[in-house]
Structures are given as structure tokens and as C-alpha cells.
Design a protein around this motif. Sequence first.
Motif, PDB file in Angstrom:
ATOM      1  N   GLU A  15      10.479  -2.439  12.460  1.00 22.82           N
ATOM      2  CA  GLU A  15      10.820  -1.144  11.868  1.00 22.82           C
ATOM      3  C   GLU A  15      11.212  -1.257  10.401  1.00 22.82           C
ATOM      4  O   GLU A  15      10.753  -0.468   9.561  1.00 22.82           O
ATOM      5  N   GLU A  16      12.044  -2.207  10.050  1.00 23.55           N
ATOM      6  CA  GLU A  16      12.479  -2.340   8.659  1.00 23.55           C
ATOM      7  C   GLU A  16      11.299  -2.616   7.735  1.00 23.55           C
ATOM      8  O   GLU A  16      11.195  -2.044   6.638  1.00 23.55           O
ATOM      9  N   PHE A  17      10.383  -3.485   8.177  1.00 31.74           N
ATOM     10  CA  PHE A  17       9.212  -3.805   7.364  1.00 31.74           C
ATOM     11  C   PHE A  17       8.368  -2.568   7.126  1.00 31.74           C
ATOM     12  O   PHE A  17       7.996  -2.252   5.983  1.00 31.74           O
ATOM     13  N   PHE A  18       8.030  -1.844   8.177  1.00 30.62           N
ATOM     14  CA  PHE A  18       7.176  -0.675   8.017  1.00 30.62           C
ATOM     15  C   PHE A  18       7.875   0.437   7.232  1.00 30.62           C
ATOM     16  O   PHE A  18       7.233   1.145   6.446  1.00 30.62           O
ATOM     17  N   GLN A  19       9.162   0.601   7.424  1.00 30.07           N
ATOM     18  CA  GLN A  19       9.883   1.625   6.673  1.00 30.07           C
ATOM     19  C   GLN A  19       9.873   1.332   5.178  1.00 30.07           C
ATOM     20  O   GLN A  19       9.876   2.253   4.360  1.00 30.07           O
ATOM     21  N   SER A  20       9.828   0.065   4.812  1.00 22.66           N
ATOM     22  CA  SER A  20       9.790  -0.295   3.384  1.00 22.66           C
ATOM     23  C   SER A  20       8.483   0.154   2.737  1.00 22.66           C
ATOM     24  O   SER A  20       8.386   0.231   1.514  1.00 22.66           O
ATOM     25  N   TYR A  21       7.475   0.462   3.563  1.00 22.74           N
ATOM     26  CA  TYR A  21       6.204   0.998   3.077  1.00 22.74           C
ATOM     27  C   TYR A  21       6.037   2.472   3.472  1.00 22.74           C
ATOM     28  O   TYR A  21       4.932   3.005   3.475  1.00 22.74           O
ATOM     29  N   PHE A 122      -0.761  -6.697   6.982  1.00 24.49           N
ATOM     30  CA  PHE A 122      -0.660  -5.356   6.413  1.00 24.49           C
ATOM     31  C   PHE A 122      -0.210  -5.393   4.954  1.00 24.49           C
ATOM     32  O   PHE A 122      -0.689  -4.600   4.133  1.00 24.49           O
ATOM     33  N   LYS A 123       0.639  -6.310   4.614  1.00 21.84           N
ATOM     34  CA  LYS A 123       1.075  -6.434   3.227  1.00 21.84           C
ATOM     35  C   LYS A 123      -0.082  -6.802   2.304  1.00 21.84           C
ATOM     36  O   LYS A 123      -0.198  -6.277   1.191  1.00 21.84           O
ATOM     37  N   ASN A 124      -0.970  -7.679   2.772  1.00 24.25           N
ATOM     38  CA  ASN A 124      -2.035  -8.197   1.920  1.00 24.25           C
ATOM     39  C   ASN A 124      -3.367  -7.460   2.043  1.00 24.25           C
ATOM     40  O   ASN A 124      -4.149  -7.440   1.088  1.00 24.25           O
ATOM     41  N   ARG A 125      -3.618  -6.825   3.218  1.00 27.67           N
ATOM     42  CA  ARG A 125      -4.920  -6.196   3.410  1.00 27.67           C
ATOM     43  C   ARG A 125      -4.848  -4.811   4.064  1.00 27.67           C
ATOM     44  O   ARG A 125      -5.535  -3.889   3.639  1.00 27.67           O
ATOM     45  N   GLY A 126      -4.052  -4.698   5.100  1.00 22.60           N
ATOM     46  CA  GLY A 126      -4.068  -3.481   5.908  1.00 22.60           C
ATOM     47  C   GLY A 126      -3.645  -2.227   5.172  1.00 22.60           C
ATOM     48  O   GLY A 126      -4.326  -1.191   5.245  1.00 22.60           O
ATOM     49  N   PHE A 127      -2.521  -2.301   4.460  1.00 25.36           N
ATOM     50  CA  PHE A 127      -2.038  -1.103   3.769  1.00 25.36           C
ATOM     51  C   PHE A 127      -3.001  -0.674   2.665  1.00 25.36           C
ATOM     52  O   PHE A 127      -3.193   0.519   2.423  1.00 25.36           O
ATOM     53  N   LYS A 128      -3.625  -1.639   2.007  1.00 26.67           N
ATOM     54  CA  LYS A 128      -4.607  -1.313   0.965  1.00 26.67           C
ATOM     55  C   LYS A 128      -5.786  -0.559   1.572  1.00 26.67           C
ATOM     56  O   LYS A 128      -6.252   0.446   1.014  1.00 26.67           O
ATOM     57  N   PHE A 129      -6.265  -1.042   2.712  1.00 26.15           N
ATOM     58  CA  PHE A 129      -7.371  -0.351   3.372  1.00 26.15           C
ATOM     59  C   PHE A 129      -6.974   1.071   3.762  1.00 26.15           C
ATOM     60  O   PHE A 129      -7.759   2.021   3.568  1.00 26.15           O
ATOM     61  N   LEU A 130      -5.791   1.252   4.303  1.00 24.37           N
ATOM     62  CA  LEU A 130      -5.349   2.577   4.730  1.00 24.37           C
ATOM     63  C   LEU A 130      -5.263   3.538   3.553  1.00 24.37           C
ATOM     64  O   LEU A 130      -5.604   4.723   3.677  1.00 24.37           O
ATOM     65  N   GLU A 131      -4.798   3.057   2.409  1.00 26.17           N
ATOM     66  CA  GLU A 131      -4.746   3.910   1.218  1.00 26.17           C
ATOM     67  C   GLU A 131      -6.145   4.332   0.800  1.00 26.17           C
ATOM     68  O   GLU A 131      -6.397   5.490   0.473  1.00 26.17           O
ATOM     69  N   GLU A 132      -7.075   3.400   0.814  1.00 25.88           N
ATOM     70  CA  GLU A 132      -8.455   3.709   0.427  1.00 25.88           C
ATOM     71  C   GLU A 132      -9.102   4.656   1.431  1.00 25.88           C
ATOM     72  O   GLU A 132      -9.831   5.584   1.057  1.00 25.88           O
ATOM     73  N   ALA A 133      -8.847   4.428   2.725  1.00 29.61           N
ATOM     74  CA  ALA A 133      -9.497   5.204   3.779  1.00 29.61           C
ATOM     75  C   ALA A 133      -8.993   6.630   3.864  1.00 29.61           C
ATOM     76  O   ALA A 133      -9.628   7.476   4.495  1.00 29.61           O
ATOM     77  N   ALA A 134      -7.856   6.913   3.246  1.00 31.31           N
ATOM     78  CA  ALA A 134      -7.306   8.271   3.282  1.00 31.31           C
ATOM     79  C   ALA A 134      -8.051   9.218   2.349  1.00 31.31           C
ATOM     80  O   ALA A 134      -7.853  10.426   2.387  1.00 31.31           O
ATOM     81  N   CYS A 135      -8.941   8.676   1.516  1.00 31.51           N
ATOM     82  CA  CYS A 135      -9.732   9.465   0.576  1.00 31.51           C
ATOM     83  C   CYS A 135     -10.978  10.003   1.276  1.00 31.51           C
ATOM     84  O   CYS A 135     -11.660   9.271   2.002  1.00 31.51           O
ATOM     85  N   LEU A 136     -11.282  11.266   1.069  1.00 32.59           N
ATOM     86  CA  LEU A 136     -12.415  11.902   1.738  1.00 32.59           C
ATOM     87  C   LEU A 136     -13.729  11.189   1.454  1.00 32.59           C
ATOM     88  O   LEU A 136     -14.561  11.013   2.351  1.00 32.59           O
ATOM     89  N   GLN A 137     -13.940  10.756   0.217  1.00 31.68           N
ATOM     90  CA  GLN A 137     -15.181  10.065  -0.116  1.00 31.68           C
ATOM     91  C   GLN A 137     -15.312   8.761   0.659  1.00 31.68           C
ATOM     92  O   GLN A 137     -16.400   8.385   1.112  1.00 31.68           O
ATOM     93  N   LYS A 138     -14.187   8.057   0.822  1.00 34.73           N
ATOM     94  CA  LYS A 138     -14.206   6.797   1.572  1.00 34.73           C
ATOM     95  C   LYS A 138     -14.490   7.055   3.048  1.00 34.73           C
ATOM     96  O   LYS A 138     -15.211   6.282   3.692  1.00 34.73           O
ATOM     97  N   ILE A 139     -13.934   8.138   3.589  1.00 34.78           N
ATOM     98  CA  ILE A 139     -14.225   8.503   4.977  1.00 34.78           C
ATOM     99  C   ILE A 139     -15.719   8.724   5.165  1.00 34.78           C
ATOM    100  O   ILE A 139     -16.321   8.248   6.127  1.00 34.78           O
ATOM    101  N   ASP A 140     -16.319   9.453   4.238  1.00 33.10           N
ATOM    102  CA  ASP A 140     -17.766   9.695   4.289  1.00 33.10           C
ATOM    103  C   ASP A 140     -18.527   8.373   4.250  1.00 33.10           C
ATOM    104  O   ASP A 140     -19.472   8.151   5.020  1.00 33.10           O
ATOM    105  N   ASP A 141     -18.122   7.482   3.364  1.00 36.07           N
ATOM    106  CA  ASP A 141     -18.798   6.185   3.248  1.00 36.07           C
ATOM    107  C   ASP A 141     -18.693   5.388   4.551  1.00 36.07           C
ATOM    108  O   ASP A 141     -19.687   4.825   5.024  1.00 36.07           O
TER     109      ASP A 141
END
Length: 212
Positions: A15-21, A122-141
Motif C-alpha cells: 500500500e505505501e509503495f502504490f500510494q507514493s504513485y 512498476f517503478k521501471n516499466r509498468g507505471f510508464k506504460f500505464l501513463e502512455e496507455a491512458a492516451c486515446l491515441q495509444k489505445i487506438d494503436d
Amino acid sequence: MILSKFEVKFYQQLEEFFQSYNFNLHLEHKQFRKATQNGFQNVIFSISETQKELWIEVNFGIRYEFIEQLVQQFLNNTRGKRATANTLVISFGKFQNLKYFRFKITEDEELYQVLEEIKSFFKNRGFKFLEEAACLQKIDDLLNDMPTKPCRYLYNQVHRCFKGIIAAKLTDNHSFATITNIYRHFLLKNASDEELLNYERLVSFLHFYSPN
């Protein structure tokens, strides 16, 4: 909902780790979730226990609210699942091209190692992907880049067809008509009569819909 002692301990230690993000714990859905302007990002845990072993599966993805509000009108999901359905979701293993991967725990030391591996990913890869995937253009891709092949970012390939044409319409994808026909061909082989009818209803709706 009843959680095992292990599940309570597991979520508490993350919980503490995820809350920090800015991801908050949603115990009722067994996930950590971060609200976005257009929906949410989430990390979902599935834990199964036997007498000697614990198995942990990790999935993560995003919900794009407008796509889900529209597509759920044409899918057969139960009402209880519509408000929390993901637009994209992929497992920890599949994201790294590891087939059928789950974490296995047989002793406390392994739990510590698993927690650290999840945090590091998640610190090195997962959170970056989630930020990118939240964009409509990325969803389409991600949904429509290779429409003739299965999409790794959704488990249900029938639902992929519905969500894919909505994303293509919202981004004004120049291949919208081609994508629509490719998914129609897939559904003719893999969907029920009701799903086919709902797909055609959605296609008709989108032809007259203007995203602007």
C-alpha cells in the motif's frame, strides 16, 4: 468479501509503495487504482492458496471512461461489472513475454522477493506504460495496430472488436472502414448471433457519430 490473512498482509505491504504513485487501495476489487482525467489506471491481484503454496497473478491496465460508457451498451456484461471494466488489461507475465507466468510463494522469504520484484517492475516499466496507455491515441494503436491478429492487451477478443472500432472512430483513424470490416469477419467466425447484431448496431451508431 472475506480476505485471507495472507491477502491482508500482502496488500498492506504494497500500500505505501502504490500510494507514493497516487494509487489507492480498492480492496473490494482487489486492486490499486489511480484516477485519471478520462478514467483510471489499475493494478489487479489474483491470489489463490493451497495448503503448501500461494500463487499470485498480476494484471494491470486502464479504463477510458467514454469508451466504456459507450461500449457497455452493446456488450452483454452484467451491470455490476460495467462500471469497473477495463479498456485495456495485460498480465505481468504476458507484458514480458512470459507464458502462463504467476508468482509462487512457499515461504516468507519468497514473499519479500515477490514484493520487491513487483515494485521494481512498476517503478521501471509498468507505471510508464500505464501513463502512455491512458492516451486515446495509444489505445487506438494498441487495439488496432494489427487488427488481423489477436490483441495482447485484452483477454476477450470479441470485446476487442467493439472497443477497437470505437477507439478508431474517436481518433479519426483513416483505416476505420477497413478495421470495421476486419473485425466483422472475425466476429462472423467467433461471435454469437446476438454479438454480431450488437456489433452492427454499434457500427451504425458510429457512422452517424461525430467526436468533435
